[in-house]
Motif scaffolding. Structure first.
Motif, mmCIF file in Angstrom:
data_model
loop_
_atom_site.group_PDB
_atom_site.id
_atom_site.type_symbol
_atom_site.label_atom_id
_atom_site.label_comp_id
_atom_site.label_asym_id
_atom_site.label_seq_id
_atom_site.Cartn_x
_atom_site.Cartn_y
_atom_site.Cartn_z
ATOM 1 N N ARG A 63 21.656 41.188 62.689
ATOM 2 C CA ARG A 63 20.947 39.924 62.905
ATOM 3 C C ARG A 63 21.371 38.870 61.902
ATOM 4 O O ARG A 63 20.948 37.714 61.988
ATOM 5 N N LEU A 64 22.192 39.266 60.934
ATOM 6 C CA LEU A 64 22.513 38.361 59.829
ATOM 7 C C LEU A 64 23.954 37.887 59.813
ATOM 8 O O LEU A 64 24.293 36.994 59.025
ATOM 9 N N HIS A 65 24.833 38.476 60.618
ATOM 10 C CA HIS A 65 26.264 38.227 60.428
ATOM 11 C C HIS A 65 26.655 36.763 60.605
ATOM 12 O O HIS A 65 27.622 36.293 60.002
ATOM 13 N N ASN A 66 25.911 36.025 61.417
ATOM 14 C CA ASN A 66 26.252 34.608 61.608
ATOM 15 C C ASN A 66 25.954 33.751 60.385
ATOM 16 O O ASN A 66 26.402 32.592 60.315
ATOM 17 N N GLU A 67 25.211 34.299 59.422
ATOM 18 C CA GLU A 67 24.847 33.512 58.238
ATOM 19 C C GLU A 67 26.049 33.183 57.351
ATOM 20 O O GLU A 67 25.984 32.268 56.535
ATOM 21 N N VAL A 68 27.155 33.924 57.498
ATOM 22 C CA VAL A 68 28.341 33.608 56.694
ATOM 23 C C VAL A 68 29.206 32.549 57.363
ATOM 24 O O VAL A 68 30.263 32.178 56.842
ATOM 25 N N GLY A 69 28.767 32.038 58.527
ATOM 26 C CA GLY A 69 29.565 31.060 59.255
ATOM 27 C C GLY A 69 30.594 31.737 60.133
ATOM 28 O O GLY A 69 30.690 32.958 60.208
ATOM 29 N N GLY A 70 31.383 30.934 60.814
ATOM 30 C CA GLY A 70 32.389 31.487 61.703
ATOM 31 C C GLY A 70 31.768 32.090 62.954
ATOM 32 O O GLY A 70 30.606 31.852 63.291
#
Length: 492
Positions: free
Chosen positions: A182-189
């Motif tokens: 649920r968190l991977h989008n927090e690094v952008g891209g």
């Protein structure tokens, strides 16, 4: 600090927070804790729990797991010994076998891996993390990240066992929560799925299946047929993991009636059908469910941001034909721990640490991605696959050995390579190899070396031998990279 969740109670403070207790998460947390840092690990489930990804590589067992200090536990666990792999694949109509011992990087006692029940393997690693001082919290689910006033990721929000939302802050957050993160989008891209590997896998478990002849009875068996390919992994004397990988176009048929679909596909593959003759499919307990995974090969355009990184399946995954999932998870966890430890200690700047993490991680992923792509060419024989492995890994010498190195996880930048022209080049003692090769490309000392301290134990050196960077003369791209500290925990 700001977050998207309303949080109760006071905020806890750590040096690092790891989300996910699988091999990638437990590796990261353990190695950060071993360097004297305070680590919180949030795991959404209770262990032991089911997980796929049962066929391991020597690099994981004799490299990362030795560094973690669990290699003896794994040896005593009674897991089937995997000496290589057997394939019915390509133009050759007969099955063919490779052995890890073909590689000079995998001599004697390290020329094997294990086939593991992940419920047992993952618990060994996570129990070890607790022993090393990691604060492991089961049934705690991360729900979001916390950012400071500059936008840097500085912690997480999570739900505890009472479903209360709480906050924990740290210098670093590591997302090791898998493909469903649920968190991977927090690094952008963004996550990019491979158009070439638009496959799905259907898998279950059988009791009483046949075994390959000794000494290869513990090998993984991979069998290509018209509709795709099967894996056949012995997990004990009687239990076998059996799965089939097919094109995405078969999704409706498989999801409609998985049991009937698997039965039909087995019937179309004579070698697997023969090995399952007289076997019974498990229909109860954690192995009793037929499971489907689809669209599981992907990469990400970003795998870190200030204060946070992704490891394991939260970052990337590739087709499982070479069983690279746990290898990439534990390897990336080790790289992330080195960066975090080094920055926390004030040894390097954060950006330099994450650049090293990304360079090595993407290099390792690319080796498997490029070779798996070449391996799906079915109109050539095994000699062509061996040659492709040598080409992709940039290895001189014997092509079959290059194949064993690549699929054993020891063809990348972090496996020590003896100088094959030296008298020590043929050594079967990885301790000697580590001692000879810890002085490599580095900016740490005036003479460009990162020496082994006199009190370094043979156990530590043995672990380092599988995971210290090799001499720059073997890889021109390595000359400007950071090196690894003698204990394997930092960059230097």
């Amino acid at each position: 600090m700001n977050s998207n969740d309303d949080c109760s109670d006071e905020t806890e403070i750590f040096d690092a927070i790891v989300v996910g207790g699988g091999p990638g998460g437990s590796t990261t947390a353990s190695l950060i804790a071993r360097d004297g840092n305070r680590v919180l690990l949030l795991e959404a489930e209770t262990f032991p729990r089911y997980q796929i990804g049962e066929s391991l590589l020597p690099s994981t067992i004799h490299g990362v797991c030795a560094l973690l200090g669990v290699d003896d536990q794994l040896r005593e666990a009674g897991f089937p010994v995997k000496r290589g792999g057997t394939f019915k694949w390509g133009a050759n109509p007969e099955p063919w076998t490779f052995a890890f011992e073909t590689s000079r990087n995998l001599p004697g006692p390290v020329s094997h891996a294990y086939q593991v029940e992940r419920m047992k393997f993952d618990k060994i690693l996570l129990d070890n993390a607790e022993k090393l001082g990691v604060d492991v919290r089961y049934n705690h689910s991360a729900t979001g990240v916390v950012r400071d006033d500059d936008g840097r990721i500085a912690g997480v929000t999570y739900r505890d066992t009472t479903q209360q939302t709480r906050t924990a802050t740290a210098r670093f957050v590591v997302d090791a929560s898998g493909s469903g993160s649920r968190l991977h989008n927090e690094v952008g891209g963004r996550r990019e799925y491979s158009p070439f590997f638009r496959n799905l896998a259907l898998f279950g478990y059988f009791e009483g299946a046949k075994r390959l002849p000794a000494p290869n009875s513990g090998n993984i068996l991979c069998v290509a047929f018209d509709a795709g390919w099967f894996w056949f992994i012995p997990l004990s004397d009687t239990l076998t993991s059996v799965g089939v990988v097919v094109k995405h176009e078969m999704a409706a048929e498989i999801q409609g009636d998985p049991a009937e679909a698997l039965e039909k596909l087995i019937a179309k593959c004579p070698l697997i059908s023969d090995h399952l003759d007289g076997a019974r499919r498990v229909e109860e307990g954690p192995y009793g469910q037929l499971r489907v995974r689809k669209d599981y090969s992907y990469d990400r355009t970003s795998i870190w941001a200030p204060g946070m990184c992704l490891v394991g399946d939260a970052a990337v995954f590739i087709d499982p034909v070479f069983s690279s999932g746990v290898h990439l998870s534990t390897y990336s966890g080790m790289l992330a721990a080195r960066t975090i430890n080094s920055v926390l200690a004030g040894d390097i700047a954060e950006e330099a640490g994450w650049q090293e993490f990304e360079f090595r991680y993407r290099h390792e992923f690319a080796l498997f991605r490029d070779f798996v792509t070449a391996f799906y060419e079915m109109h050539v024989d095994e000699d062509s696959y061996f040659w492709q492995a040598r080409k992709i890994a940039g290895q001189p010498g014997d092509a079959k050995a290059a194949f064993a190195e690549l699929v054993g996880g020891v063809a990348g930048l972090d496996f020590a390579r003896p100088d094959l022209d030296s008298p020590e080049g043929n050594t079967t003692d990885l301790v000697r190899a580590a001692a000879a090769l810890t002085s490599v490309t580095t900016n740490s000392d005036e003479d460009g070396t990162c020496p082994v301290p006199e009190d370094t134990s043979p156990v530590v050196i043995g672990a380092l031998s599988a995971m210290v960077p090799h001499s720059a003369k073997h890889d021109a791209a390595f000359t400007d990279r950071l090196a690894v500290s003698p204990d394997g925990l930092r960059w230097c």
